[in-house]
Design a protein around this motif. Structure first.
Motif, short mmCIF file in Angstrom:
data_model
loop_
_atom_site.label_atom_id
_atom_site.label_comp_id
_atom_site.label_asym_id
_atom_site.label_seq_id
_atom_site.Cartn_x
_atom_site.Cartn_y
_atom_site.Cartn_z
N ASP A 54 0.86 -1.19 0.00
CA ASP A 54 0.00 0.00 0.00
C ASP A 54 0.89 1.24 0.00
O ASP A 54 1.81 1.35 0.82
CB ASP A 54 -0.88 -0.04 1.26
N CYS A 55 0.65 2.15 -0.93
CA CYS A 55 1.43 3.39 -0.97
C CYS A 55 1.07 4.25 0.25
O CYS A 55 -0.08 4.27 0.68
CB CYS A 55 1.15 4.15 -2.25
N LYS A 202 2.78 2.11 9.22
CA LYS A 202 2.92 3.09 8.14
C LYS A 202 3.57 4.35 8.66
O LYS A 202 3.38 4.68 9.82
CB LYS A 202 1.52 3.41 7.58
MG LIG Z 1 -2.58 3.92 0.46
#
Ligand SMILES: [Mg+2]
Length: 442
Positions: A54-55, A202
């Motif tokens: 996932d970016c 993240k």
């Molecule tokens: Mg993302």
């Protein structure tokens, strides 16, 4: 080793890809080769192959990439439609800004924020570049949106010369260096867990969930982290006193199904980390095929069979290059009157081997050689399945297994010495069906 010590764990340095082992208890491990501290380690590090990537704050990252002045500023993308936040960078998030938040509220929380209208064309272009990188690693890529995808890396180790975990570590660095945005990776036994994992650290995260720590990891999470649990279901579960996955882990399947039906079964399974979904590709490659228009029309089985071998060989080479294995083999013939005839057969297991493609299509060809002159012959493979399922040792037909092994050995030689040094498989085998008479039932 004392009783309290766990065995050493496999570790990979995300910076230099050095693979080593460390004591499980090591606090803040550093790489013995490069001294840096971006280390992933887990007892099951080399056993896992399902990844979710996932970016990180994708749209905002692209804007920061294209305008370095924004680097240290809070950036919010959105405002064009209905005045909501589409993406907030991590600085804006620290101020409480979230996706889907009304813009007036976001402005209040973060008055310094630079607000940018989305440039979808640019984001799509970057998304495509990233996806190309995924496809270079495995054909089993399932995009979920412009900036996230599942990758199944099973069976890729031999090709790429490193385990999936190392491959993913290298990929994240490449995406940062070459494309200029960062991603977070989850590596786990299945899709559900991989997606949970990618969200846990993240940005620039690399989180591993193994079989052994699945229950414990899930226990701590709220039920809403189970995918497909909408607000309504969550409310109903809450009314019943259920808010944490741990509570579901303590319940039996029966009562859950009686109370919540199909959802109950999902709750039972997913709370225990059971998810059997495989990666389904949206790949444009739905089939791989090759055909030949013949110099003159052919009706003779042996003559057509000969063409079929070289076509099968071409198709197999194409499949191997694209790392695909197909379940369905289709034979295509065009009569001299331009009528197209096709016959398909679905195998028990997917294949990418010329030998099997040839034999299967030859079986279909035989009853079609009834004197009809043909001007074109072709073979195609479709219904692609994971490579790991392909061409397993066939106990029913040990002969076929042997020939498959020969083909693999020759592929290896071709790879080492170049294609031209190795003759086509069929011409090496004196008992090859080249000299056979067409079968009686033709
Ligand atoms: Mg993302």
């Amino acid at each position: 080793m004392t009783a309290e010590e766990s065995p050493p764990e496999p570790a990979i340095c995300r910076a230099c890809l050095n693979q080593f082992t460390i004591a499980a208890e090591t606090k803040r491990p550093t790489c013995p080769a490069c001294g840096r501290n971006r280390i992933i380690h887990h007892p099951e590090l080399y056993d896992l192959h399902m990844a979710h990537i996932d970016c990180d704050a994708f749209y905002a990252s692209v804007e920061k990439r294209d305008n370095p002045e924004l680097a240290s500023k809070p950036v919010i993308i959105g405002g064009e439609h209905r005045g909501v936040v589409s993406t907030a960078c991590y600085i804006a998030r620290m101020n409480g800004v979230r996706s889907a938040m009304p813009m007036f509220k976001a402005r209040k929380l973060c008055p310094d924020a630079v607000i940018i209208k989305p440039r979808m064309k640019v984001y799509q272009q970057v998304g495509r570049q990233i996806k190309e990188k995924y496809h270079a690693l495995t054909p089993l890529v399932q995009p979920l949106s412009i900036d996230e995808a599942f990758l199944d890396l099973q069976g890729t180790e031999r090709l790429h010369g490193m385990p999936p975990a190392a491959l993913l570590a290298r990929l994240t660095t490449e995406i940062e260096d070459e494309i200029g945005v960062s991603v977070s990776v989850g590596l786990a036994p299945n899709k559900f867990l991989a997606k949970l994992a990618s969200d846990m650290n993240k940005p620039r995260g690399f989180t591993v969930i193994g079989e052994a720590d699945t229950l414990e990891t899930l226990a701590a999470l709220p039920i809403t982290r189970i995918y497909g649990i909408g607000a309504k279901t969550a409310q109903r579960l809450k009314k019943d006193g259920l808010t944490k996955i741990q509570q579901l882990q303590q319940m039996d399947e029966g009562p859950l199904i009686r109370r919540y039906g199909e959802t109950g079964q999902r709750l039972y399974r997913l709370s225990r980390g059971i998810d059997t979904r495989s990666v389904t590709t949206n790949s444009k490659t739905k089939s791989v095929s090759s055909e030949r228009t013949l110099a003159r029309d052919l009706a003779d089985f042996t003559a057509l069979e000969d063409k079929l071998w070289s076509i099968s060989d071409t198709v197999a080479a194409d499949l191997k290059r694209k790392q695909l294995a197909g379940l369905t083999i289709t034979l295509k013939l065009k009569t001299s009157m331009h009528r197209i005839i096709t016959r398909s057969r679905t195998l028990d297991a997917p294949t990418q081997l010329a030998e099997i493609i040839f034999e299967t299509s030859r079986d279909m060809l035989r009853p079609l050689t009834d004197g009809t002159p043909y001007r074109l012959i072709g073979v195609g493979l479709s219904h692609f399945r994971p490579l790991v399922e392909a061409d397993l040792p066939d106990l029913v037909e040990p002969k076929r297994t042997k020939r498959a092994n020969v083909e693999r050995a020759m592929d290896k030689l071709k790879g080492r010495f170049g294609k031209t040094t190795i003759k086509k498989g069929r011409s090496l085998d004196p008992k090859a069906p080249k000299t056979q008479k067409p079968a009686k039932d033709a």
